[in-house]
Scaffold this active site. Structure first.
Site, mmCIF file in Angstrom:
data_model
loop_
_atom_site.group_PDB
_atom_site.id
_atom_site.type_symbol
_atom_site.label_atom_id
_atom_site.label_comp_id
_atom_site.label_asym_id
_atom_site.label_seq_id
_atom_site.Cartn_x
_atom_site.Cartn_y
_atom_site.Cartn_z
ATOM 1 N N GLU A 124 0.827 -1.214 0.000
ATOM 2 C CA GLU A 124 0.000 0.000 0.000
ATOM 3 C C GLU A 124 0.857 1.259 0.000
ATOM 4 O OE1 GLU A 124 -2.993 0.307 3.058
ATOM 5 O OE2 GLU A 124 -4.380 -0.970 1.973
ATOM 6 N N HIS A 132 9.141 -26.244 -1.291
ATOM 7 C CA HIS A 132 8.494 -27.361 -1.979
ATOM 8 C C HIS A 132 7.327 -26.893 -2.842
ATOM 9 C CE1 HIS A 132 10.805 -30.387 0.356
ATOM 10 N NE2 HIS A 132 10.924 -29.329 1.151
ATOM 11 N N LYS A 143 -14.142 -0.556 -4.229
ATOM 12 C CA LYS A 143 -15.279 -0.290 -3.325
ATOM 13 C C LYS A 143 -16.419 0.371 -4.080
ATOM 14 C CE LYS A 143 -12.377 0.469 0.744
ATOM 15 N NZ LYS A 143 -11.853 1.456 1.650
HETATM 16 O O1 PA5 Z 1 -3.970 0.887 5.833
HETATM 17 C C1 PA5 Z 1 -5.109 1.302 5.685
HETATM 18 O O2 PA5 Z 1 -5.380 2.492 5.787
HETATM 19 C C2 PA5 Z 1 -6.232 0.339 5.387
HETATM 20 O O3 PA5 Z 1 -5.771 -0.969 5.242
HETATM 21 C C3 PA5 Z 1 -7.267 0.388 6.485
HETATM 22 O O4 PA5 Z 1 -6.659 0.073 7.703
HETATM 23 C C4 PA5 Z 1 -8.421 -0.569 6.201
HETATM 24 O O5 PA5 Z 1 -9.009 -0.261 4.975
HETATM 25 C C5 PA5 Z 1 -9.456 -0.481 7.303
HETATM 26 O O6 PA5 Z 1 -9.928 0.827 7.432
HETATM 27 P P1 PA5 Z 1 -10.747 1.269 8.701
HETATM 28 O O7 PA5 Z 1 -9.871 1.215 9.885
HETATM 29 O O8 PA5 Z 1 -11.197 2.683 8.392
HETATM 30 O O9 PA5 Z 1 -11.917 0.336 8.835
#
Ligand code: PA5
Length: 443
Positions: A283, A304, A418
């Protein structure tokens, strides 16, 4: 306590002077980070977090964890992505992949809301049915679909089991300090709440209440975890350090076409740490059509399955091996009178030694096969070392992301699926987009 960068298996792939060539760049990225003058500088709360955290809340976390351990057999942790991976990774690293059934006296921690499978949800509900349960719902936004669905289910489960008053004593919410659906609901219902700081992004949040409450409830020492992170924070306060060498090595290799990093460890307890690392780096770096693809293996298991590709497939990879000097436990191979399997040459050797030889043999084979290897040597598999390791990877990620020329602290790309999902599910406001998608799907 340390994570030592070993560059000897980069010989033949990276010349020592190449580290000198990028050293100015590393220093610049360090300055940008510490002066908070780079992209994403609103999200640098993790940088000094090991020292600069809310001590009153920290004490409340320990108290809540104690209560959960006293009144519950199961803790259900609801969250996804950054609100899930760190806690699970830490608990499995410090405990075991079997933490749910190793010790019958220990609190069992189940993670839900990290997928949209009804089967999975039913399986966890069945496990909770006749148990004393507490719930920790974790969501910064409070609107994440996966965790919101799971919380709707577990809120109902808890209220049916304990009544509304009883449930509120067993539901803990970790969310934004002031805003959002979950914060509003928690205030209305009277849940105890913990804060995800505004300036700490999800994937950098394991050392906040997001990770600390589940980790403490699982019985691990969060004081020691923070101590380890403090040590790392101090060790990496100046540019010439092993954390930055790792960031530099990744970028040098990337610029030579090594676009995939395989994180490898020879301890199965590391499995979920691999998942945590993949989110952190994936990310942070995968944007603007750039980035090192983070992949992972547990060896020798995956020798393996993935061993052939790594040895002999497309040469666009490098490996980063995390090795521990002290295993958390060991087993000695016994001699057999008849040597029926021919394994007596291993008699009286600890498994850790056999594992080490497997590691050394594999590194040499992969290097010969054209895969540069970075070796990161850590000490022990305990809380202090884990805190150190977490901070090591977070800071290396920030430096590496800046070297790559991206904003390591945003994640604009995760919204696209989303929007499509909401449109296809018929969420109000998405009608036009829904029509376009249905045409594409031919429905
Ligand atoms: O790193 C991030 O920002 C995301 O992976 C969020 O943690 C994830 O989408 C969950 O979001 P939230 O804490 O708003 O539910």
């Amino acid at each position: 306590m340390a994570v030592k960068f070993q560059g000897k298996y980069l010989n033949g792939f990276v010349k020592p002077e190449e580290f000198d060539y990028v050293s100015r760049e590393v220093e610049l990225c360090h300055d940008i980070l510490h002066q908070k003058s780079g992209a994403g500088s609103d999200f640098l709360g993790w940088l000094n977090l090991p020292f600069d955290y809310d001590k009153e809340e920290f004490a409340r976390i320990k108290k809540a964890a104690e209560k959960i351990r006293n009144d519950s057999e199961v803790l259900v942790v609801i969250g996804i992505g950054g609100s899930y991976l760190g806690a699970r990774a830490a608990i499995e690293f410090l405990g075991s992949p079997f933490y749910n059934n190793l010790d019958s006296n220990k609190l069992k921690v189940y993670f839900v809301g990290n997928n949209i499978s009804g089967a999975y949800l039913n399986q966890v509900l069945a496990l909770c049915k006749d148990k004393e349960v507490s719930v920790n719902v974790i969501s910064k936004s409070g609107t994440t679909t996966e965790s919101a669905i799971a919380f709707r289910v577990f809120k109902e489960f808890m209220e049916e089991k304990y009544g509304k008053e009883g449930a509120k004593e067993r539901i803990y919410a970790t969310t934004d300090k002031a805003r959002g659906t979950l914060k509003n609901l928690s205030t209305a219902e009277g849940y105890e709440t913990f804060v995800i700081p505004d300036d700490v992004g999800g994937r950098f949040s394991v050392l906040t209440a997001v990770g600390l409450l589940p980790i403490a409830a699982a019985g691990f020492d969060i004081d020691k975890l923070m101590l380890g992170a403090q040590q790392a924070c101090t060790d990496f306060a100046q540019p010439d350090n092993d954390c930055y060498k790792y960031a530099a090595a990744r970028n040098i290799l990337y610029r030579k076409g090594k676009v995939t990093e395989i994180m490898a460890c020879y301890e199965p307890n590391w499995q979920m740490m691999n998942e945590w690392y993949k989110q952190l780096y994936g990310e942070s770096e995968g944007k603007d059509q750039k980035g090192i693809f983070p992949a992972s293996v547990i060896f020798s298991t995956d020798l393996h399955s993935m061993g052939q590709f790594i040895q002999d497939g497309n040469r666009n990879l490098f490996e980063t091996v995390v090795a521990f000097n002290k295993p958390c436990d060991d087993y000695y191979v016994k001699a057999d009178e008849n040597n029926f399997d021919g394994l007596n040459f291993l008699a009286d050797q600890p498994m850790s030694e056999i594992n080490k030889k497997a590691m050394q043999g594999t590194i040499l084979a992969h290097v010969s096969g054209g895969v540069p290897n970075i070796l990161l040597e850590a000490d022990a598999m305990d809380e202090e070392n884990l805190g150190y390791i977490i901070y090591f990877f977070e800071k290396a990620c920030a430096i590496s992301g800046y070297m790559l020329g991206v904003n390591p602290f945003n994640q604009p790309g995760v919204e696209d699926y989303k929007v499509n999902m909401f449109a296809l599910l018929g969420k109000p406001g998405y009608e036009e987009h829904r029509e376009e998608l249905l045409k594409k799907l031919g429905e």
